[in-house]
Design a protein around this motif. Structure first.
Motif, PDB file in Angstrom:
ATOM      1  N   CYS A 210       0.803  -1.329   0.025  1.00  0.00           N
ATOM      2  CA  CYS A 210       0.063  -0.144  -0.024  1.00  0.00           C
ATOM      3  C   CYS A 210       0.752   1.113   0.062  1.00  0.00           C
ATOM      4  O   CYS A 210       0.412   2.346  -0.370  1.00  0.00           O
ATOM      5  N   LEU A 213       2.134   2.665  -3.736  1.00  0.00           N
ATOM      6  CA  LEU A 213       1.271   3.078  -5.078  1.00  0.00           C
ATOM      7  C   LEU A 213       0.480   4.474  -4.930  1.00  0.00           C
ATOM      8  O   LEU A 213       0.064   4.556  -3.668  1.00  0.00           O
ATOM      9  N   GLU A 215      -2.757   6.610  -4.763  1.00  0.00           N
ATOM     10  CA  GLU A 215      -3.965   6.605  -4.344  1.00  0.00           C
ATOM     11  C   GLU A 215      -4.915   5.734  -5.583  1.00  0.00           C
ATOM     12  O   GLU A 215      -5.408   4.633  -5.116  1.00  0.00           O
ATOM     13  N   GLY A 216      -4.920   6.587  -6.791  1.00  0.00           N
ATOM     14  CA  GLY A 216      -5.938   5.923  -7.775  1.00  0.00           C
ATOM     15  C   GLY A 216      -5.417   4.580  -8.189  1.00  0.00           C
ATOM     16  O   GLY A 216      -6.186   3.548  -8.334  1.00  0.00           O
ATOM     17  N   ILE A 217      -4.120   4.307  -8.246  1.00  0.00           N
ATOM     18  CA  ILE A 217      -3.619   3.335  -8.849  1.00  0.00           C
ATOM     19  C   ILE A 217      -4.056   2.011  -7.555  1.00  0.00           C
ATOM     20  O   ILE A 217      -4.249   0.919  -7.794  1.00  0.00           O
ATOM     21  N   LEU A 218      -3.747   2.531  -6.348  1.00  0.00           N
ATOM     22  CA  LEU A 218      -3.975   1.336  -5.346  1.00  0.00           C
ATOM     23  C   LEU A 218      -5.560   1.010  -5.165  1.00  0.00           C
ATOM     24  O   LEU A 218      -5.660  -0.052  -5.155  1.00  0.00           O
ATOM     25  N   GLU A 219      -6.282   2.111  -5.460  1.00  0.00           N
ATOM     26  CA  GLU A 219      -7.804   1.594  -5.721  1.00  0.00           C
ATOM     27  C   GLU A 219      -8.198   0.556  -6.598  1.00  0.00           C
ATOM     28  O   GLU A 219      -8.499  -0.396  -6.390  1.00  0.00           O
ATOM     29  N   SER A 220      -7.207   0.802  -7.782  1.00  0.00           N
ATOM     30  CA  SER A 220      -7.678  -0.044  -8.995  1.00  0.00           C
ATOM     31  C   SER A 220      -7.137  -1.121  -8.755  1.00  0.00           C
ATOM     32  O   SER A 220      -7.733  -2.443  -9.082  1.00  0.00           O
ATOM     33  N   GLU A 221      -5.887  -1.343  -7.946  1.00  0.00           N
ATOM     34  CA  GLU A 221      -5.404  -2.663  -7.711  1.00  0.00           C
ATOM     35  C   GLU A 221      -6.064  -3.460  -6.798  1.00  0.00           C
ATOM     36  O   GLU A 221      -6.201  -4.601  -6.758  1.00  0.00           O
ATOM     37  N   HIS A 225     -11.134  -2.593 -11.726  1.00  0.00           N
ATOM     38  CA  HIS A 225     -12.075  -1.450 -12.374  1.00  0.00           C
ATOM     39  C   HIS A 225     -12.659  -2.049 -13.601  1.00  0.00           C
ATOM     40  O   HIS A 225     -12.117  -3.330 -14.274  1.00  0.00           O
ATOM     41  N   ALA A 233      -8.043   2.515 -19.095  1.00  0.00           N
ATOM     42  CA  ALA A 233      -8.576   1.306 -18.522  1.00  0.00           C
ATOM     43  C   ALA A 233      -9.364   0.850 -19.629  1.00  0.00           C
ATOM     44  O   ALA A 233     -10.587   1.039 -19.879  1.00  0.00           O
ATOM     45  N   HIS A 237     -10.533  -5.242 -15.135  1.00  0.00           N
ATOM     46  CA  HIS A 237      -9.250  -5.534 -14.354  1.00  0.00           C
ATOM     47  C   HIS A 237      -9.880  -6.111 -13.042  1.00  0.00           C
ATOM     48  O   HIS A 237     -10.669  -5.284 -12.222  1.00  0.00           O
TER      49      HIS A 237
END
Ligand SMILES: Nc1ncnc2c1ncn2[C@@H]1O[C@H](COP(=O)(O)OP(=O)(O)OP(=O)(O)O)[C@@H](O)[C@H]1O
Ligand SMILES: [Mg+2]
Length: 460
Positions: A210, A213, A215-221, A225, A233, A237
């Motif tokens: 955590c 990454l 914030e945005g990439i962490l959320e998608s990880e 998405h 995108a 994913h």
């Protein structure tokens, strides 16, 4: 999954070699198997067959037992030596049980008696193909289980024994675990040990760092998405919670998670569903959370940078791993294990430590904890020239630590001097110094603050 996936021929298709001195038998068998979609080569005798097997790959071979020159049994053992994976079937004109038993004892897949029923032949090959693909699948599964086997959790100190006991207890339950400890103390090893001992062990443990990454990439990880959820995108994913289905999600450096993601995590933990970014339908997920941090989360709670409700959700069971300097009994245990491991992996004879080397290892405060110890031993195996690791083979910082044993005062002093010398040597390049010290940059900044270290005016 078929045995042939690695070689690129269609599943269910086999490459078959037929060896018989009678043209009519060879040709009729070949024609029949080709009709079934297999690839077939023929040989009229042992010599021919051996040449073909050394040049090509076959999954299956049919050998006539009675042939002039090399007979089928001799050819069987030579083919098996050339390719142990080959499924060999022996063909005989007489139902000679004795010969058949001998062939089976030597590892033949089967034997058949002439004249053949073509449908039996098709069945036999089909079964062999299934057998091979099952065996390949087995090997693959076994490999994935072997690689999933966690590194052993070593430790002789009461503190580590307590950790080992806790791991055993929490593995039996499904409760959420928070692991705390300095960098390199073994938080990930403990997380893997818990997962591997739990009923979730045959499902994945996915790791999300955590802290690494945005914030945005962490959320998608984490949550996944839908296609078109944001620029770039292109395809749907799956997030880590979905990929961990039935397994464990390891949230490393949980202390670095932003307030927004903290809210989202809390929701996933409470409702056990995720909604992919850009999606509307919540997807049910089955996971266990283990999280880890080297930050003081209680301080973060007081500051308000970490949500209290999330903290209590994550911290159902707390496992704290003390730094290595607080459990000196573990140093020799770990050092011996690492020495054996590295000597073996570098194909060296078994190695041991000189008494001076052991003293130096025991006296050093290990600011980088177990990871630093492991790196030091690896280096010693690389540079050491004989079976004894001498003090000179250890990194300078280890052998030059002030003598007198690890008392808290001298430890702090040793650590301060060590950190300062590395900072100076790297020209106060924080990233590089952190790498040399084997700590993350946040930890290094904390040490600089704690010891009030200052960059020399002239730039060193
Ligand atoms: N008790 C242990 N027994 C065996 N090996 C250990 C033990 N503790 C740590 N190690 C080894 O030390 C190294 C560091 O451990 P690990 O990655 O788990 O630390 P960490 O606490 O997650 O560190 P960080 O905070 O930097 O991520 C690993 O190579 C691990 O295998
Ligand atoms: Mg880690």
């Amino acid at each position: 999954m078929s045995a042939s996936t690695t070689t690129g021929i269609p599943p269910g298709t086999l490459r078959i070699l037929i060896v018989d001195d009678e043209t009519i038998v060879r040709d009729s068998l070949a024609a029949w198997f080709r009709q079934d979609g297999h690839q077939v080569d023929v040989a009229e005798g042992g010599k021919d067959a051996l040449r073909l097997v050394s040049a090509n790959r076959y999954e299956m071979a049919f050998l006539d037992i009675k042939m002039p020159g090399m007979d089928g049994l001799e050819l069987q053992s030579r083919l098996a030596a050339a390719d142990p994976e080959l499924s060999i079937v022996l063909m005989t004109a007489y139902a000679s049980v004795e010969t058949a038993v001998k062939a089976m004892k030597n590892g033949a897949y089967d034997y058949i008696v002439k004249p053949f029923d073509p449908d039996d032949l098709s069945m036999l090959v089909k079964r062999a193909a299934e057998h091979r693909s099952l065996r390949a699948e087995n090997i693959r599964l076994k490999k994935s289980i072997d690689t999933a086997a966690p590194p052993p959790l070593l430790g002789a100190s009461p503190a580590m024994q307590h950790v080992v006991d806790l791991v055993a207890t929490v593995s039996a339950s499904d409760s959420t675990v928070l692991i705390t400890g300095e960098s390199g103390t073994g938080k990930e090893v403990v997380a893997r040990a818990i997962h591997a001992a739990s009923s979730r062990r045959y499902n994945p443990m996915v790791v999300v760092n955590c802290g690494a990454l945005p914030e945005g990439i962490l959320e998608s990880e984490l949550f996944g998405h839908e296609a078109g959820a944001f620029t770039g995108a292109r395809a749907r994913h799956k997030g880590k919670f979905e990929s961990a289905e039935g397994g464990t999600v390891f949230l490393d450096e949980i202390g670095e998670v932003s307030p927004k993601v903290q809210v989202e995590l809390l929701r996933v933990l409470e409702e056990k569903v995720v909604t992919r970014l850009g999606g509307t339908t919540p997807v049910p997920v089955d996971f266990r959370i283990i999280s880890a941090t080297n930050r003081d989360l209680r301080a973060a709670l007081k500051e308000g940078s970490f949500r209290e409700d999330l903290y209590w959700r994550l911290n159902v069971v707390h496992v704290h791993i003390p730094p290595l300097r607080e459990r000196p009994e573990d140093v020799p245990v770990l050092a011996e294990q690492f020495l054996a491991k590295f000597a073996q992996s570098m194909s060296r004879k078994p190695m041991r430590f000189s008494p001076e080397a052991l003293d130096a290892l025991a006296a050093y405060p290990w600011p980088g904890n177990v990871r630093e110890l492991q790196n030091a031993i690896e280096r010693a195996v690389v540079v050491g020239r004989n079976e004894v690791v001498r003090a000179e083979d250890l990194p300078l910082r280890v052998t030059q630590a002030p003598a007198g044993g690890p008392g808290p005062g001298s430890l702090a002093e040793a650590e301060r001097a060590h950190v300062l010398s590395v900072l100076d040597a790297s020209g106060w390049n924080i990233t590089r110094a952190a790498r040399v010290l084997d700590v993350d940059r946040v930890t290094l900044y904390n040490k600089i603050r704690k010891y009030e270290l200052k960059k020399p005016e002239n730039g060193a």
